[in-house]
Write a protein that holds these residues in place. Structure first.
Motif, mmCIF file in Angstrom:
data_model
loop_
_atom_site.group_PDB
_atom_site.id
_atom_site.type_symbol
_atom_site.label_atom_id
_atom_site.label_comp_id
_atom_site.label_asym_id
_atom_site.label_seq_id
_atom_site.Cartn_x
_atom_site.Cartn_y
_atom_site.Cartn_z
ATOM 1 N N PRO A 70 55.670 21.456 7.744
ATOM 2 C CA PRO A 70 55.505 20.866 8.969
ATOM 3 C C PRO A 70 56.234 21.915 10.054
ATOM 4 O O PRO A 70 57.442 22.417 9.956
ATOM 5 N N ILE A 71 55.542 21.591 11.166
ATOM 6 C CA ILE A 71 56.011 22.184 12.574
ATOM 7 C C ILE A 71 56.859 21.218 13.220
ATOM 8 O O ILE A 71 57.925 21.188 13.864
ATOM 9 N N ASP A 72 55.983 19.924 13.404
ATOM 10 C CA ASP A 72 56.266 18.773 14.303
ATOM 11 C C ASP A 72 55.877 17.611 13.409
ATOM 12 O O ASP A 72 55.134 17.825 12.583
ATOM 13 N N VAL A 120 53.000 16.496 13.988
ATOM 14 C CA VAL A 120 51.497 16.375 13.975
ATOM 15 C C VAL A 120 51.182 17.773 13.467
ATOM 16 O O VAL A 120 49.684 17.688 13.072
ATOM 17 N N ARG A 121 51.701 18.714 13.442
ATOM 18 C CA ARG A 121 51.206 20.230 13.235
ATOM 19 C C ARG A 121 51.851 20.740 11.825
ATOM 20 O O ARG A 121 53.155 20.356 11.670
ATOM 21 N N TYR A 122 51.166 21.479 11.220
ATOM 22 C CA TYR A 122 51.889 22.108 9.938
ATOM 23 C C TYR A 122 51.114 23.601 9.957
ATOM 24 O O TYR A 122 50.269 23.757 10.502
ATOM 25 N N ILE A 123 51.689 24.270 8.867
ATOM 26 C CA ILE A 123 51.391 25.762 8.651
ATOM 27 C C ILE A 123 50.780 25.572 7.221
ATOM 28 O O ILE A 123 51.435 24.811 6.405
ATOM 29 N N ALA A 124 49.537 25.921 6.936
ATOM 30 C CA ALA A 124 48.731 25.607 5.829
ATOM 31 C C ALA A 124 48.247 27.247 5.185
ATOM 32 O O ALA A 124 48.383 28.096 5.883
ATOM 33 N N ASN A 125 47.586 26.922 4.016
ATOM 34 C CA ASN A 125 46.871 28.290 3.823
ATOM 35 C C ASN A 125 45.496 27.694 2.956
ATOM 36 O O ASN A 125 45.184 26.562 2.829
ATOM 37 N N ARG A 126 44.675 28.749 2.829
ATOM 38 C CA ARG A 126 43.420 28.387 2.483
ATOM 39 C C ARG A 126 43.051 28.167 0.928
ATOM 40 O O ARG A 126 41.917 28.039 0.216
ATOM 41 N N ASP A 175 55.252 31.465 2.117
ATOM 42 C CA ASP A 175 56.767 32.128 1.943
ATOM 43 C C ASP A 175 57.749 31.598 3.001
ATOM 44 O O ASP A 175 58.805 31.879 2.571
ATOM 45 N N TRP A 176 57.147 31.281 4.117
ATOM 46 C CA TRP A 176 58.000 30.584 5.204
ATOM 47 C C TRP A 176 57.764 29.278 5.536
ATOM 48 O O TRP A 176 56.620 28.808 5.615
ATOM 49 N N LEU A 209 57.721 30.285 17.199
ATOM 50 C CA LEU A 209 57.846 29.500 16.083
ATOM 51 C C LEU A 209 58.790 30.400 15.242
ATOM 52 O O LEU A 209 58.298 31.489 14.445
ATOM 53 N N LEU A 269 60.694 31.328 11.933
ATOM 54 C CA LEU A 269 60.747 30.937 10.519
ATOM 55 C C LEU A 269 61.671 31.162 9.980
ATOM 56 O O LEU A 269 62.568 31.980 10.009
ATOM 57 N N VAL A 310 44.945 34.432 5.110
ATOM 58 C CA VAL A 310 44.947 33.540 4.376
ATOM 59 C C VAL A 310 45.649 32.127 4.896
ATOM 60 O O VAL A 310 45.561 30.861 4.403
ATOM 61 N N TYR A 330 47.023 29.507 8.366
ATOM 62 C CA TYR A 330 46.869 29.143 9.342
ATOM 63 C C TYR A 330 47.615 27.917 10.136
ATOM 64 O O TYR A 330 48.287 27.253 9.072
ATOM 65 N N ALA A 342 47.510 24.105 11.187
ATOM 66 C CA ALA A 342 46.737 22.924 11.334
ATOM 67 C C ALA A 342 47.571 21.879 11.967
ATOM 68 O O ALA A 342 48.602 21.749 12.438
ATOM 69 N N LEU A 378 56.694 33.838 14.709
ATOM 70 C CA LEU A 378 55.217 33.785 15.054
ATOM 71 C C LEU A 378 55.088 33.552 16.639
ATOM 72 O O LEU A 378 55.558 32.483 17.184
#
Lengths: 237, 237
Positions: A37-39, A41-47, A114-115, A136, A138, B41, B43, B45, B136
């Motif tokens: 989570p960033i806040d 509503v937002r987050y960091i994800a991967n594919r 990783d972060w 941001l 990390l 890989v 992003y 979101a 970032l």
């Protein structure tokens, strides 16, 4: 459905006849991405889609094991007859993994971030009008594979990690094997042009202390069955 | 299915009889989150599901309009009889929106990322061994609502934006209305405890230059029908 019912009957027979190589074993598998989570509503994800990890869980069950699957957010149905623990972040995934040890085999197939963001915002971050976007900051996430690999008392007999890279695949996998005290690393090239991340096929290399095996391209289900068959042999050996 | 077929027949009859308020109109809608790449890989979101935007597209079609839906990555089926353009990032969404103007009504319901990563990595970012995680650096994304609102020649007759906030809902919505030259802002509180983001219900306020209307909690489909009905009235007025 009827196919699943037939499979269950066959598996029970095979289990009773002692024909299933992982009968009596506990296999712990992680799968999918993590969301950091960033806040609110937002987050960091991967594919990562979780397809390879979920296929491993199904294959381990088919081979007779009791299976625990710790999964990040994925759009996949739970594999049948598997205990599924759903988590969001790397920190939650580590807690779930530690809670479900001991295991005879652990396969860490999740694409763990990783972060994470150093200080998650309690409110949605707004543009502050300065025109200057935020940076941001990390901070490193706990390393789940290394934590399990260096566990004092509960390190699994066979510990398998994954390395998804876009360059220096084998060097990175060998280094990961040592640093994290894993037995095998399943290495794959996830450069976008390979279509592996999110796709149904995979081309992997099995990196162990005795060398590197190149496997041909096959479906993720076939990769899973082959890893599980090899793992069962390794436990016997 | 048979329900959809029956609905299509009824819609055709209503269209021919001149009973559909948006007959002959083009409605352009955005929906879903955007994904902003960090590297091949990873992003950034957000938790938007696209349910409200997709419901608006279905409601606009049912009201007789030709509908273009520009959607970020969502796990929803395409609404029937709607032209759907799928995009990932805010930059791609802006291009798709500009390409599909002119429109009589534009409803910008997507949760567009305010920021993207300043320099997307061509390779997967690795820990560099220093133990120091990367920062970032972010840069501001194009503002799609403001771009459409201030368009020289193709500003839609009715331009509706959304404001998803966790605090200062009405102040933020009013400020957005002015800065972006929108006609209405549909404001909703997306604090996690509301369950709105990803959920099936919504509680919104319609903020316009003439005031603030509080709508009761209802399904996202009902919110969509009410917005479309109001929009059709506004075009007539």
């Amino acid at each position: 459905d009827i196919v699943a019912a037939a499979e269950a009957v066959l598996r029970d027979e095979a289990l009773e006849a002692g024909r299933l190589p992982l009968a009596g074993r506990h296999v712990l598998i992680t799968s999918g991405p993590t969301h950091e989570p960033i806040d609110p509503v937002r987050y960091i994800a991967n594919r990562s889609s979780g397809k390879q990890g979920h296929a491993l869980a199904a294959a381990a069950y088919a081979a007779g094991a009791r299976v625990t699957l710790v999964s990040g957010p994925v759009d996949l149905p739970d594999p049948a007859n598997v205990e599924v623990i759903r988590v969001q972040s790397a920190a939650e995934m580590l807690t779930a993994v530690e809670t479900h040890l001991p295991a005879d085999i652990a396969i860490m197939a999740a694409a763990v971030a990783d972060w994470r963001v150093a200080s998650e915002g309690a409110q949605k971050i707004k543009k502050d009008g300065s025109g200057k976007p935020p940076a941001l900051q990390l901070t490193e996430n706990p390393d789940i594979l290394a934590t399990v690999g260096h566990h004092d008392s509960l390190r699994p007999e066979l510990l398998i990690g994954f390395a998804a890279e876009t360059q220096n695949l084998i060097d990175n996998a060998r280094s990961k094997l040592e640093r994290k005290n894993a037995d095998w690393i399943i290495a794959n090239d996830v450069s976008p042009q390979t279509g592996i991340m999110g796709g149904d096929a995979n081309t992997v290399r099995l990196v162990s202390r005795s060398g590197v095996e190149d496997w041909p391209e096959m479906s993720k289900a076939d990769v899973a069955r082959r890893i599980i068959a090899r793992a069962a042999e390794a436990l016997k050996g």
